[in-house]
Design an enzyme around this catalytic site. Structure first.
Site, PDB file in Angstrom:
ATOM      1  N   GLY A 126      -6.236   4.594   2.191  1.00 23.38           N
ATOM      2  CA  GLY A 126      -7.050   4.008   1.852  1.00 23.38           C
ATOM      3  C   GLY A 126      -7.257   2.379   1.823  1.00 23.38           C
ATOM      4  O   GLY A 126      -6.126   1.823   1.457  1.00 23.38           O
ATOM      5  N   SER A 158       0.321   3.916   5.547  1.00 25.65           N
ATOM      6  CA  SER A 158      -0.043   2.601   6.418  1.00 25.65           C
ATOM      7  C   SER A 158       1.112   2.522   7.445  1.00 25.65           C
ATOM      8  O   SER A 158       2.077   3.410   7.335  1.00 25.65           O
ATOM      9  CB  SER A 158      -0.013   1.139   5.775  1.00 25.65           C
ATOM     10  OG  SER A 158       1.048   0.748   5.431  1.00 25.65           O
ATOM     11  N   HIS A 198      -7.869  11.466   2.418  1.00 27.96           N
ATOM     12  CA  HIS A 198      -7.389  11.654   3.716  1.00 27.96           C
ATOM     13  C   HIS A 198      -6.087  10.689   4.154  1.00 27.96           C
ATOM     14  O   HIS A 198      -5.138  10.807   4.911  1.00 27.96           O
ATOM     15  CB  HIS A 198      -8.264  11.081   4.946  1.00 27.96           C
ATOM     16  CG  HIS A 198      -8.063  10.845   6.015  1.00 27.96           C
ATOM     17  ND1 HIS A 198      -7.084  11.640   6.899  1.00 27.96           N
ATOM     18  CD2 HIS A 198      -8.067   9.593   6.890  1.00 27.96           C
ATOM     19  CE1 HIS A 198      -7.093  11.153   8.057  1.00 27.96           C
ATOM     20  NE2 HIS A 198      -7.417   9.864   7.980  1.00 27.96           N
TER      21      HIS A 198
END
Length: 306
Positions: free
Chosen positions: A226, A201, A223
């Protein structure tokens, strides 16, 4: 750095004048005698030209990162912008109509599908590839501007390795002795030896990885971290003091106001992309250590969100 003067940032923000790109003409040429698809018209084409080289909103970002390898890394996350959305939405409507007309069952409208041998599926795959090419060019243009801004501030800078990967796409691949379509949504390819990027993040670590080619994951990995909270939930439930503390060491802009109002009628700060809205990236990396090998750990120094 003068990044925002070079790269339009934010939902619905585009250039005042569109950019040219050979891919537009190449896609038109690929149509042959086929009619123009429903998602394309003169106005939408102009929007695609104006959106080229722009970041967009949501979870799209530009970050400057300190690497465990001693290098400074420039990272950006964006894709095909409104073009990809229009293509997906248009063909989803076509799939719904086709499935209904043929009496084909599906448990949920979101799972409508196109028969692979149909002209509709062929057209969709053609246009999806166009969106992927557009996304790659979009990132290339932004990265050129990002490097120019960095060079302007640090004239002695030199740029070396670059990694540019897709997520949210479909590809025909061979797995377990069969040719199958693999749709990577929230996932990236992690073939043996393939370099990849796994963002955390905007206040936590990200990773440069190398794929291990795990067959049982269809040679894929996560990826990113989440979400653990929906956007609206994060806005309503996260506290500004906690969000500020999580971003204390990162250069950033102030929290923007959201569309959600609090008890006093005042718009709440937009915490939808705050670190607390995401899962712990280190736990994610631990859980997928059989899928990827960490090459570089990245620590955010500055972040610009869409």
């Amino acid at each position: 750095l003068d990044i925002k003067s070079r790269v339009p940032v934010g939902e619905g923000c585009s250039r005042s004048k569109g950019l040219s790109w050979p891919g537009f003409d190449e896609w038109l040429g690929s149509l042959g005698s086929s009619p123009l698809p429903a998602w394309y018209n003169k106005d939408s084409h102009e929007l695609d030209r104006m959106n080229l080289g722009t970041l967009g909103g949501g979870n799209h970002f530009i970050e400057i990162q300190a690497g465990s390898d001693g290098f400074v890394w420039l990272m950006l996350h964006s894709g095909s912008r409104n073009l990809g959305y229009r293509i997906a939405n248009s063909y989803h409507k076509i799939a719904l109509a086709l499935d209904k007309s043929r009496g084909l069952p599906f448990p949920d409208p979101e799972l409508a599908w196109l028969p692979l041998a149909s002209s509709e599926a062929e057209a969709y795959l053609r246009d999806m590839e166009h969106a992927l090419s557009y996304a790659r060019e979009n990132r290339r243009i932004m990265m050129e501007h990002l490097k120019a801004a960095f060079s302007n501030a640090f004239p002695a800078s030199d740029f070396t390795e670059e990694i540019n990967i897709h997520h949210n796409y479909a590809a025909m691949e061979s797995h377990f002795g069969r040719n199958v379509w693999v749709h990577r949504k929230g996932a990236v390819s992690a073939r043996l030896g393939q370099k990849g990027i796994i963002p955390g993040s905007m206040g936590t670590s990200s990773y440069i990885v190398e794929g291990l080619g795990e067959a049982n994951s269809f040679e894929s990995s996560s990826h990113g971290a989440g979400r653990r909270m929906g956007r609206n939930d994060a806005i309503r439930n996260l506290r500004q003091a906690d969000c500020d503390r999580a971003m204390a060491s990162v250069v950033r802009e102030d929290w923007k106001p959201s569309r959600i109002k609090g008890a006093g009628g005042k718009k709440l700060p937009d915490f939808s992309e705050a670190p607390g809205a995401y899962k712990d990236i280190d736990l994610v990396m631990e859980a997928q250590k059989d899928l990827t090998k960490i090459i570089v750990k990245l620590k955010p120094l500055a972040v610009l969100k869409g």
